[in-house]
Motif scaffolding. Sequence first.
Motif, PDB file in Angstrom:
ATOM      1  N   ASP A  83       9.942 -14.783  -9.234  1.00  0.00           N
ATOM      2  CA  ASP A  83      10.820 -15.223  -8.150  1.00  0.00           C
ATOM      3  C   ASP A  83      10.088 -15.369  -6.822  1.00  0.00           C
ATOM      4  O   ASP A  83      10.580 -16.041  -5.914  1.00  0.00           O
ATOM      5  N   CYS A  84       8.938 -14.755  -6.674  1.00  0.00           N
ATOM      6  CA  CYS A  84       8.211 -14.785  -5.408  1.00  0.00           C
ATOM      7  C   CYS A  84       7.576 -16.156  -5.185  1.00  0.00           C
ATOM      8  O   CYS A  84       6.841 -16.662  -6.043  1.00  0.00           O
ATOM      9  N   THR A  85       7.858 -16.750  -4.025  1.00  0.00           N
ATOM     10  CA  THR A  85       7.290 -18.053  -3.682  1.00  0.00           C
ATOM     11  C   THR A  85       6.200 -17.941  -2.619  1.00  0.00           C
ATOM     12  O   THR A  85       5.823 -18.945  -2.018  1.00  0.00           O
ATOM     13  N   LEU A  86       5.715 -16.729  -2.379  1.00  0.00           N
ATOM     14  CA  LEU A  86       4.664 -16.489  -1.388  1.00  0.00           C
ATOM     15  C   LEU A  86       5.073 -17.026  -0.010  1.00  0.00           C
ATOM     16  O   LEU A  86       4.263 -17.599   0.717  1.00  0.00           O
ATOM     17  N   CYS A  87       6.335 -16.825   0.343  1.00  0.00           N
ATOM     18  CA  CYS A  87       6.824 -17.330   1.635  1.00  0.00           C
ATOM     19  C   CYS A  87       6.329 -16.485   2.800  1.00  0.00           C
ATOM     20  O   CYS A  87       6.439 -16.901   3.957  1.00  0.00           O
ATOM     21  N   LEU A  88       5.819 -15.284   2.528  1.00  0.00           N
ATOM     22  CA  LEU A  88       5.206 -14.408   3.529  1.00  0.00           C
ATOM     23  C   LEU A  88       6.199 -13.805   4.525  1.00  0.00           C
ATOM     24  O   LEU A  88       5.798 -13.177   5.493  1.00  0.00           O
ATOM     25  N   GLU A  89       7.494 -13.975   4.296  1.00  0.00           N
ATOM     26  CA  GLU A  89       8.484 -13.447   5.233  1.00  0.00           C
ATOM     27  C   GLU A  89       8.472 -11.924   5.290  1.00  0.00           C
ATOM     28  O   GLU A  89       8.804 -11.330   6.320  1.00  0.00           O
ATOM     29  N   CYS A  90       8.075 -11.296   4.206  1.00  0.00           N
ATOM     30  CA  CYS A  90       8.114  -9.834   4.145  1.00  0.00           C
ATOM     31  C   CYS A  90       6.942  -9.192   4.887  1.00  0.00           C
ATOM     32  O   CYS A  90       7.043  -8.049   5.359  1.00  0.00           O
ATOM     33  N   GLU A  91       5.843  -9.909   5.000  1.00  0.00           N
ATOM     34  CA  GLU A  91       4.626  -9.321   5.569  1.00  0.00           C
ATOM     35  C   GLU A  91       4.766  -8.924   7.036  1.00  0.00           C
ATOM     36  O   GLU A  91       4.462  -7.777   7.407  1.00  0.00           O
ATOM     37  N   PRO A  92       5.251  -9.803   7.930  1.00  0.00           N
ATOM     38  CA  PRO A  92       5.284  -9.435   9.344  1.00  0.00           C
ATOM     39  C   PRO A  92       6.362  -8.428   9.719  1.00  0.00           C
ATOM     40  O   PRO A  92       6.274  -7.796  10.771  1.00  0.00           O
ATOM     41  N   VAL A  93       7.402  -8.264   8.878  1.00  0.00           N
ATOM     42  CA  VAL A  93       8.483  -7.342   9.249  1.00  0.00           C
ATOM     43  C   VAL A  93       8.164  -5.899   8.891  1.00  0.00           C
ATOM     44  O   VAL A  93       8.875  -4.986   9.318  1.00  0.00           O
ATOM     45  N   CYS A  94       7.115  -5.685   8.108  1.00  0.00           N
ATOM     46  CA  CYS A  94       6.781  -4.324   7.675  1.00  0.00           C
ATOM     47  C   CYS A  94       6.249  -3.520   8.862  1.00  0.00           C
ATOM     48  O   CYS A  94       5.201  -3.850   9.434  1.00  0.00           O
ATOM     49  N   PRO A  95       6.926  -2.452   9.260  1.00  0.00           N
ATOM     50  CA  PRO A  95       6.472  -1.665  10.424  1.00  0.00           C
ATOM     51  C   PRO A  95       5.182  -0.888  10.153  1.00  0.00           C
ATOM     52  O   PRO A  95       4.484  -0.505  11.088  1.00  0.00           O
TER      53      PRO A  95
ATOM     54  N   SER B  22       0.825  -1.208   0.000  1.00  0.00           N
ATOM     55  CA  SER B  22       0.000   0.000   0.000  1.00  0.00           C
ATOM     56  C   SER B  22       0.860   1.259   0.000  1.00  0.00           C
ATOM     57  O   SER B  22       2.093   1.204   0.131  1.00  0.00           O
ATOM     58  N   ALA B  23       0.198   2.378  -0.112  1.00  0.00           N
ATOM     59  CA  ALA B  23       0.891   3.670  -0.169  1.00  0.00           C
ATOM     60  C   ALA B  23       1.536   4.053   1.161  1.00  0.00           C
ATOM     61  O   ALA B  23       2.324   5.007   1.216  1.00  0.00           O
ATOM     62  N   THR B  24       1.231   3.332   2.224  1.00  0.00           N
ATOM     63  CA  THR B  24       1.837   3.647   3.519  1.00  0.00           C
ATOM     64  C   THR B  24       3.278   3.157   3.637  1.00  0.00           C
ATOM     65  O   THR B  24       3.953   3.437   4.634  1.00  0.00           O
ATOM     66  N   CYS B  25       3.754   2.435   2.641  1.00  0.00           N
ATOM     67  CA  CYS B  25       5.146   1.964   2.630  1.00  0.00           C
ATOM     68  C   CYS B  25       6.097   3.150   2.736  1.00  0.00           C
ATOM     69  O   CYS B  25       5.971   4.133   1.995  1.00  0.00           O
ATOM     70  N   ASN B  26       7.060   3.074   3.650  1.00  0.00           N
ATOM     71  CA  ASN B  26       8.024   4.159   3.832  1.00  0.00           C
ATOM     72  C   ASN B  26       9.425   3.793   3.342  1.00  0.00           C
ATOM     73  O   ASN B  26      10.416   4.430   3.723  1.00  0.00           O
ATOM     74  N   ASN B  27       9.525   2.737   2.520  1.00  0.00           N
ATOM     75  CA  ASN B  27      10.800   2.320   1.930  1.00  0.00           C
ATOM     76  C   ASN B  27      11.869   2.025   2.988  1.00  0.00           C
ATOM     77  O   ASN B  27      13.039   2.394   2.833  1.00  0.00           O
ATOM     78  N   CYS B  28      11.480   1.327   4.038  1.00  0.00           N
ATOM     79  CA  CYS B  28      12.430   1.013   5.106  1.00  0.00           C
ATOM     80  C   CYS B  28      13.408  -0.090   4.720  1.00  0.00           C
ATOM     81  O   CYS B  28      14.385  -0.324   5.421  1.00  0.00           O
ATOM     82  N   THR B  29      13.134  -0.818   3.661  1.00  0.00           N
ATOM     83  CA  THR B  29      13.968  -1.889   3.086  1.00  0.00           C
ATOM     84  C   THR B  29      13.930  -3.200   3.863  1.00  0.00           C
ATOM     85  O   THR B  29      14.605  -4.159   3.480  1.00  0.00           O
ATOM     86  N   LEU B  30      13.158  -3.295   4.934  1.00  0.00           N
ATOM     87  CA  LEU B  30      13.145  -4.531   5.703  1.00  0.00           C
ATOM     88  C   LEU B  30      12.617  -5.708   4.887  1.00  0.00           C
ATOM     89  O   LEU B  30      13.121  -6.830   4.985  1.00  0.00           O
ATOM     90  N   CYS B  31      11.600  -5.466   4.084  1.00  0.00           N
ATOM     91  CA  CYS B  31      11.055  -6.548   3.252  1.00  0.00           C
ATOM     92  C   CYS B  31      12.097  -7.027   2.247  1.00  0.00           C
ATOM     93  O   CYS B  31      12.248  -8.232   2.006  1.00  0.00           O
TER      94      CYS B  31
END
Length: 277
Positions: free
Chosen positions: A254-266, A224-233
Amino acid sequence: MSDKLLRKVVQLSFLVLFLYPFILLAYKKITTIGTPTLTSWLLPFDPLLYMTWALRNMTLTLAISLPLLLVVLTLFGGRFFCGWVCPLGTLFDLVSGLAVWRKMPRGKLHEPDKTTRLLTQSGGNSYVKYWLWAGTIALGIGSLQLAGLFDPLVVFNRLAVVVMSDGFNLGSLAFGVYLSFSFLAVLLILLELYKPRFWCRHLCPQGALLALLAPYTLLNRKVSATCNNCTLCYRVCSMHAIPVNEYRQTNRGDCTLCLECEPVCPKKAISFGLGIR
């Protein structure tokens, strides 16, 4: 149950299902009680094996088949098979936790080293897997089967067969396991300890085939537009599916839907659903 925990449960469940025929073999050896002889239920879903078989026999079966079902599911969920079902991928995820010296997140995770730079895409993933896929298909026409060497399902199946056979025929499980790990299996594990999902990103021809279909998938990562480009994902993505400096985008091949990026997003900006973004 969190999405990440759900994925782990699904992965381990498929791993047990894949190993079920070998568990029956072990049970039969231990108890001497007769059990049915079963073969792997997952290999019939293998589209790479199907393609090489069809080309070798110059036969195209248009009826509903298990490989076709996986292709259809890939068009819906992308490379979910690699992230949720593939037993070799599950093994890699289990082994990856042993690499205690490799901490994530860290900077420059996606940049290839000098030895692989000429063979890699801008995100750090290699073109070699596509060459291996094309070579496997081309040589399959001449009945030279490389699928048995590079197909991840076949590799894992053979590894499981040898481990079980050695362990219960030689009488020493530890010695059997030692003998069972072929050079290829040891190499794949070492590569995983070197870089996460190295095989999947650089070498797997099955992954290359699914990656060719994945750009047309309906289920995708959304930011979403609330992304602040923190680079954690970007830093936690082991498949390097998030382009550098374009963190709202996703390389769907390349995306395997591993969901690792979802919980780290502040900002809780990342979700997975139907649509392009």
